[in-house]
Design a protein around this motif. Structure first.
Motif, short mmCIF file in Angstrom:
data_model
loop_
_atom_site.label_atom_id
_atom_site.label_comp_id
_atom_site.label_asym_id
_atom_site.label_seq_id
_atom_site.Cartn_x
_atom_site.Cartn_y
_atom_site.Cartn_z
N ALA A 109 0.84 -1.21 0.00
CA ALA A 109 0.00 0.00 0.00
C ALA A 109 0.87 1.25 0.00
O ALA A 109 1.95 1.27 0.59
CB ALA A 109 -0.92 0.03 1.22
N VAL A 110 0.40 2.29 -0.68
CA VAL A 110 1.03 3.61 -0.66
C VAL A 110 -0.10 4.63 -0.57
O VAL A 110 -1.05 4.58 -1.35
CB VAL A 110 1.86 3.87 -1.93
N GLY A 111 -0.01 5.54 0.37
CA GLY A 111 -1.07 6.54 0.49
C GLY A 111 -0.85 7.45 1.69
O GLY A 111 0.16 7.35 2.39
N ARG A 112 -1.79 8.32 1.90
CA ARG A 112 -1.71 9.26 3.03
C ARG A 112 -2.56 8.75 4.19
O ARG A 112 -3.70 8.37 4.01
CB ARG A 112 -2.17 10.64 2.58
N GLU A 113 -1.96 8.77 5.38
CA GLU A 113 -2.64 8.30 6.58
C GLU A 113 -2.26 9.18 7.76
O GLU A 113 -1.20 9.83 7.74
CB GLU A 113 -2.25 6.84 6.89
N PRO A 114 -3.07 9.19 8.81
CA PRO A 114 -2.69 9.92 10.03
C PRO A 114 -1.49 9.23 10.69
O PRO A 114 -1.45 8.00 10.79
CB PRO A 114 -3.94 9.82 10.91
N ALA A 115 -0.53 10.00 11.11
CA ALA A 115 0.67 9.43 11.74
C ALA A 115 0.34 8.89 13.13
O ALA A 115 -0.28 9.59 13.94
CB ALA A 115 1.75 10.49 11.85
N PRO A 116 0.73 7.65 13.43
CA PRO A 116 0.55 7.14 14.79
C PRO A 116 1.47 7.89 15.76
O PRO A 116 2.42 8.55 15.33
CB PRO A 116 0.94 5.66 14.66
N PRO A 117 1.20 7.79 17.06
CA PRO A 117 1.96 8.59 18.02
C PRO A 117 3.47 8.48 17.93
O PRO A 117 4.17 9.50 17.97
CB PRO A 117 1.44 8.06 19.37
N GLY A 128 -1.67 12.19 14.57
CA GLY A 128 -2.70 12.23 13.55
C GLY A 128 -2.38 13.12 12.37
O GLY A 128 -3.18 13.20 11.43
N THR A 129 -1.21 13.78 12.38
CA THR A 129 -0.82 14.60 11.23
C THR A 129 -0.75 13.71 9.98
O THR A 129 -0.22 12.60 10.02
CB THR A 129 0.55 15.25 11.46
N GLU A 130 -1.29 14.19 8.87
CA GLU A 130 -1.29 13.40 7.63
C GLU A 130 0.12 13.23 7.11
O GLU A 130 0.89 14.19 6.99
CB GLU A 130 -2.15 14.07 6.58
N MET A 131 0.47 11.98 6.83
CA MET A 131 1.79 11.64 6.31
C MET A 131 1.64 10.69 5.12
O MET A 131 0.61 10.02 4.97
CB MET A 131 2.62 10.92 7.39
N LEU A 132 2.69 10.65 4.29
CA LEU A 132 2.74 9.64 3.25
C LEU A 132 3.35 8.38 3.84
O LEU A 132 4.40 8.45 4.50
CB LEU A 132 3.60 10.11 2.07
N VAL A 133 2.70 7.25 3.63
CA VAL A 133 3.24 5.99 4.14
C VAL A 133 3.30 4.96 3.02
O VAL A 133 2.40 4.86 2.18
CB VAL A 133 2.38 5.45 5.31
N GLY A 148 6.22 -3.91 7.52
CA GLY A 148 6.99 -2.67 7.53
C GLY A 148 6.22 -1.49 6.98
O GLY A 148 5.28 -1.64 6.20
N ALA A 149 6.62 -0.31 7.40
CA ALA A 149 6.02 0.93 6.92
C ALA A 149 7.07 2.03 6.97
O ALA A 149 7.83 2.13 7.93
CB ALA A 149 4.81 1.33 7.75
N SER A 150 7.13 2.85 5.92
CA SER A 150 8.04 4.00 5.87
C SER A 150 7.20 5.26 5.71
O SER A 150 6.38 5.36 4.80
CB SER A 150 9.02 3.87 4.70
N TRP A 151 7.43 6.24 6.60
CA TRP A 151 6.64 7.46 6.66
C TRP A 151 7.47 8.66 6.23
O TRP A 151 8.64 8.77 6.59
CB TRP A 151 6.12 7.68 8.08
N ILE A 227 14.19 12.61 7.91
CA ILE A 227 13.77 12.45 6.52
C ILE A 227 12.69 11.37 6.43
O ILE A 227 11.67 11.53 5.77
CB ILE A 227 14.95 12.04 5.62
N GLU A 228 12.95 10.27 7.09
CA GLU A 228 12.07 9.10 7.03
C GLU A 228 11.97 8.49 8.41
O GLU A 228 12.95 8.41 9.15
CB GLU A 228 12.63 8.06 6.05
N VAL A 229 10.78 8.02 8.76
CA VAL A 229 10.57 7.22 9.96
C VAL A 229 10.01 5.88 9.51
O VAL A 229 8.94 5.83 8.88
CB VAL A 229 9.61 7.91 10.95
N ALA A 230 10.74 4.82 9.80
CA ALA A 230 10.33 3.49 9.35
C ALA A 230 9.99 2.62 10.55
O ALA A 230 10.63 2.70 11.60
CB ALA A 230 11.44 2.85 8.52
#
Length: 263
Positions: A109-117, A128-133, A148-151, A227-230
């Motif tokens: 999956a690739v899309g915009r989602e609210p950032a978890p804490p 909850g800030t919108e991020m690309l994941v 895995g997920a990269s934000w 830059i990235e949070v994975a």
């Protein structure tokens, strides 16, 4: 295969120990199906519930896996966490061909989602800030071994290749460096253990009470801006962390100078 009724150890633990030993010495190979619960109960001369408790214990440990309607199987070998930290960026910031041969990564999956804490905290933004994941799973021949997920920040990735639902023919950090015009210069890894969510347990094919290892990887540019949070999640009992490092030689004590006195 027998148990000792007079032993201090519970019968199901004795059975688990014997099954574990047989698997270790190769009587049952990874992917091989064990005898049925009733058959093992007859072998040990115990109730089926006792054997079921032993099998449940080995499932929590990650030794066995149960496939509904099929039976109980020996799970594959432990996975070493050699994809962490420096290993994530490969030798000389290149691609780890040996990892590609052993593990198959699939973009899901690739899309915009609210950032978890924990992701929001790493970026220094509100929950909850919108991020690309970009979400992926990693598989071996017999199981899913990583979620895995990269934000990334939406403002930085908008209109770039990182928004495309496609896998790149190179590590993600290299694509991100080119797309964002930034260079990864440092990173931190934080590993914790916790219980899995229902979805994680289902995808990783583990019991809901089986612990998982969870990684939070934060990569920074030269200004120490993330830059990235994975995130990565692995079945705990089937995953080991191995770190190899050099130990420096002892440094001789300095000779006392003219103005120094020994006490």
């Amino acid at each position: 295969m027998t148990i000792n009724p007079g032993a201090a150890e519970f019968p199901h633990r004795q059975i688990a120990a014997q099954l574990r030993e047989r698997i270790r010495r190769g009587d049952w190979q990874p992917g091989e199906r064990l005898p049925s619960i009733p058959a093992m109960a007859e072998m040990f001369g115990v109730a089926k519930q006792t054997v079921q408790r032993a099998v449940d214990q080995l499932r929590v440990e990650g030794v066995l896996i149960t496939k509904p309607g099929s039976g109980t199987y020996v799970r594959g070998t432990r996975r070493r966490l050699n994809r962490l930290s420096r290993g994530r960026y490969g030798a000389h910031r290149g691609y780890h061909a040996d990892l590609a041969a052993r593990y198959r990564q699939q973009l899901v999956a690739v899309g915009r989602e609210p950032a978890p804490p924990e992701v929001a905290d790493a970026f220094g933004v509100r929950d909850g800030t919108e991020m690309l994941v970009r979400r992926h799973i990693v598989r071996t021949d017999d199981a899913t071994v990583e979620l895995g997920a990269s934000w990334f920040r939406v403002a930085e990735t908008s209109g770039t290749s990182l928004e495309r639902v496609e896998a790149f023919g190179r590590p993600l950090y290299q694509e991100a460096e080119e797309a964002l015009g930034k260079r990864y210069t440092s990173a931190t890894d934080t590993i914790s253990a916790r219980q899995p969510s229902r979805d994680e347990a289902e995808i990783l094919q583990i019991r809901p009470d089986t612990p998982v290892l969870h990684l939070l990887h934060v990569a920074f540019d030269e200004t120490r801006k993330p830059i990235e949070v994975a995130q990565a999640t692995w079945p705990g009992p089937m995953t080991t962390l191995t770190e190899e490092y050099r130990i420096p030689a002892p440094t001789p004590d300095p000779e006392p100078g003219p103005g120094l006195a020994l006490t």
